[in-house]
Scaffold this motif. Sequence first.
Motif, PDB file in Angstrom:
ATOM      1  N   GLU A  48       0.750  -0.997  -0.336  1.00  4.74           N
ATOM      2  CA  GLU A  48       0.369  -0.100   0.341  1.00  4.74           C
ATOM      3  C   GLU A  48       1.066   0.827   0.161  1.00  4.74           C
ATOM      4  N   ALA A  49       1.901   1.355   0.728  1.00  2.00           N
ATOM      5  CA  ALA A  49       3.207   2.363   0.540  1.00  2.00           C
ATOM      6  C   ALA A  49       2.822   2.774  -0.218  1.00  2.00           C
ATOM      7  N   THR A  50       3.793   1.339  -1.318  1.00  2.00           N
ATOM      8  CA  THR A  50       4.867   2.203  -2.463  1.00  2.00           C
ATOM      9  C   THR A  50       3.632   2.197  -3.267  1.00  2.00           C
ATOM     10  N   ARG A  51       2.287   1.482  -3.417  1.00  2.00           N
ATOM     11  CA  ARG A  51       1.485   2.268  -4.782  1.00  2.00           C
ATOM     12  C   ARG A  51       1.307   3.791  -3.917  1.00  2.00           C
ATOM     13  N   PHE A  52       1.193   4.247  -2.708  1.00  2.00           N
ATOM     14  CA  PHE A  52       0.980   5.482  -2.701  1.00  2.00           C
ATOM     15  C   PHE A  52       1.463   6.685  -3.338  1.00  2.00           C
ATOM     16  N   ALA A  53       2.906   5.928  -2.544  1.00  2.00           N
ATOM     17  CA  ALA A  53       4.401   6.833  -3.703  1.00  2.00           C
ATOM     18  C   ALA A  53       4.312   6.908  -4.843  1.00  2.00           C
ATOM     19  N   GLY A  54       3.499   6.017  -5.712  1.00  2.00           N
ATOM     20  CA  GLY A  54       3.491   5.645  -7.216  1.00  2.00           C
ATOM     21  C   GLY A  54       2.869   6.204  -7.538  1.00  2.00           C
ATOM     22  N   MET A  55       1.911   6.780  -7.401  1.00  2.00           N
ATOM     23  CA  MET A  55       0.396   6.958  -7.442  1.00  2.00           C
ATOM     24  C   MET A  55       0.859   9.462  -7.204  1.00  2.00           C
ATOM     25  N   PHE A  56       1.550   9.353  -5.928  1.00  2.00           N
ATOM     26  CA  PHE A  56       1.761  11.007  -5.704  1.00  2.00           C
ATOM     27  C   PHE A  56       2.256  11.438  -6.510  1.00  2.00           C
ATOM     28  N   ASN A  57       3.766  10.335  -6.873  1.00  2.00           N
ATOM     29  CA  ASN A  57       4.598  10.784  -7.938  1.00  2.00           C
ATOM     30  C   ASN A  57       3.884  11.445  -9.132  1.00  2.00           C
ATOM     31  N   LEU A  58       2.896  10.796  -9.912  1.00  2.00           N
ATOM     32  CA  LEU A  58       1.753  10.145 -11.086  1.00  2.00           C
ATOM     33  C   LEU A  58       1.509  11.210 -11.093  1.00  2.00           C
ATOM     34  N   ALA A  59       0.833  11.516 -10.089  1.00  2.00           N
ATOM     35  CA  ALA A  59      -0.049  12.749 -10.114  1.00  2.00           C
ATOM     36  C   ALA A  59       0.829  14.579 -10.028  1.00  2.00           C
TER      37      ALA A  59
END
Length: 202
Positions: A48-59
């Motif tokens: 979940e933390a890895t997904r969040f970091a990836g989505m934040f950078n993408l956003a």
Amino acid sequence: MLVQQRSSQIKGFTLIEILMVIVVIGFMVAAVQLNFFSNKSEQQVTEEATRFAGMFNLAADFGLLNNIEIGLYVEENSYQFLGYDGSRWTNLPNEKTFERYTLADDITISLSFDGLAPEENTLVDRELFIPDEEQVSAMEDALEKEQKLIIPQVYLLTGGEITPFKATFATTEQNSETFSINVIGKFYTPVALEQQEQVQNN
């Protein structure tokens, strides 16, 4: 003539599609790394933390490319990315990728800001984005029926700056230990995962 018609129909990938592929690859790498963990809860928190970091950078990249101010709104077990349309924060049109995401069971997310921002105000100081009563009233008037007024806690500006923050992903199991991972954002992307923490409950 037929060859020309076929070639004219070939379309390339957009930059956002390429960025999505990069995020997916990141998830796959994280999934491989999860095989080294023996505890299922630790696996889920890491994922979940890895997904969040990836989505934040993408956003952040999406906002930069489209010249849109992006906001991150976090609840105890979910988060979403919003765009500012000039009067209120709303879902990004035609971008389901950034809509509300609910975490896996027994995992929570919490935000903290203490000690991450300088003493002097900056462009991404949270205080600058907190609306007053008049602004809140105007935002509520712009809402459609049954819509909820959402004010983000973290801001991603079109210039690349972000509100400094720490997002903590943690297990909620009632056992002797609580496992957590922090995602740290310091003024600019990319955000990064901090070393895992194992906390002994009393």
